[in-house]
Design an enzyme around this catalytic site. Sequence first.
Site, mmCIF file in Angstrom:
data_model
loop_
_atom_site.group_PDB
_atom_site.id
_atom_site.type_symbol
_atom_site.label_atom_id
_atom_site.label_comp_id
_atom_site.label_asym_id
_atom_site.label_seq_id
_atom_site.Cartn_x
_atom_site.Cartn_y
_atom_site.Cartn_z
ATOM 1 N N SER A 32 0.876 -1.170 0.000
ATOM 2 C CA SER A 32 0.000 0.000 0.000
ATOM 3 C C SER A 32 0.910 1.216 0.000
ATOM 4 O O SER A 32 2.087 1.111 0.368
ATOM 5 C CB SER A 32 -0.827 -0.006 1.299
ATOM 6 O OG SER A 32 -1.435 1.245 1.520
ATOM 7 N N TYR A 88 -1.525 -0.065 10.814
ATOM 8 C CA TYR A 88 -1.616 -0.487 9.411
ATOM 9 C C TYR A 88 -0.334 -0.112 8.669
ATOM 10 O O TYR A 88 0.220 -0.919 7.916
ATOM 11 C CB TYR A 88 -2.843 0.168 8.765
ATOM 12 C CG TYR A 88 -3.068 -0.227 7.325
ATOM 13 C CD1 TYR A 88 -3.317 -1.553 6.979
ATOM 14 C CD2 TYR A 88 -3.055 0.735 6.310
ATOM 15 C CE1 TYR A 88 -3.533 -1.919 5.655
ATOM 16 C CE2 TYR A 88 -3.275 0.383 4.992
ATOM 17 C CZ TYR A 88 -3.510 -0.938 4.669
ATOM 18 O OH TYR A 88 -3.718 -1.295 3.358
HETATM 19 C C1 8X3 Z 1 -4.948 1.670 1.601
HETATM 20 C C2 8X3 Z 1 -4.464 3.052 1.410
HETATM 21 O O1 8X3 Z 1 -4.522 5.411 2.397
HETATM 22 O O2 8X3 Z 1 -6.029 3.805 3.392
HETATM 23 O O3 8X3 Z 1 -3.963 0.724 1.631
HETATM 24 O O4 8X3 Z 1 -3.688 3.667 3.825
HETATM 25 S S1 8X3 Z 1 -4.696 3.999 2.833
#
Ligand code: 8X3
Length: 247
Positions: free
Chosen positions: A131, A144
Amino acid sequence: MRRTAVVTGASSGIGEATARRLAGEGYDVVAGARRRDRLDKLAAEVPSVTPVTLDVTSEESVDALAGALDRCDVLVNNAGGALGLEPVAEARLDDWQRMYDTNVLGSLRMTQALLPRLIESGDGVLVMLTSTAGLVSYEGGGGYCAAKHAQTSMVETLRLELLGQPVRIVEIAPGMVRSEGFAVTRFRGDEEAAARVYEGVPGPLTSDDVAEAIAWAVTRPAHVNIDRLVIRPRAQAAQHRIHRVSD
Ligand code: 8X3
């Protein structure tokens, strides 16, 4: 000779779109996910898709999938996602554990189980779905971003460690994608909060935009390694710079 591609998290979003795209490119696709009913529907629609119940957080489940394969030419480590948007100070430990277990350790389990097959194929391709959150950090994204940064690092390490072996290591790093489940999962089922992520954005990426990029990277000639492909909507110049219109 029919080649086989394994796609994790194939029951929806980017995973499902990738399974469809790779089937369209002539692969036998092993579509793995926990939600078997959705995989069965996909397989009913696309005959070269074989549904396999898969939980990437379980070594047993991963080993069962690997043991049942005759060959593996492509592995797409797509399963994963985000949980929560709290600042680090308030983040839930179990969210971070879950994100690490799916995104990072899930990719590790799959990679360890299938790497011998990828090498045996003579032209294996391992695709890691990271990502833009694997390249930069943002407020609320702590867990994340940490997980995605770890995957990015795993990709770079693998490419170094496998130099000289017949396997390509590809990283696909999407920015804002409006997929079925990503934001809803992040906001624990709150559909309104999820919809606000994309509010006024003229054209977030679709899952198929990313799947098309994956299929392109995988189908390059064997000597061409697409190291990292960053793909964002035109309306997202950077993680925090998003063009929104109000009507
Ligand atoms: C998804 C992109 O901007 O939500 O992987 O992190 S974000």
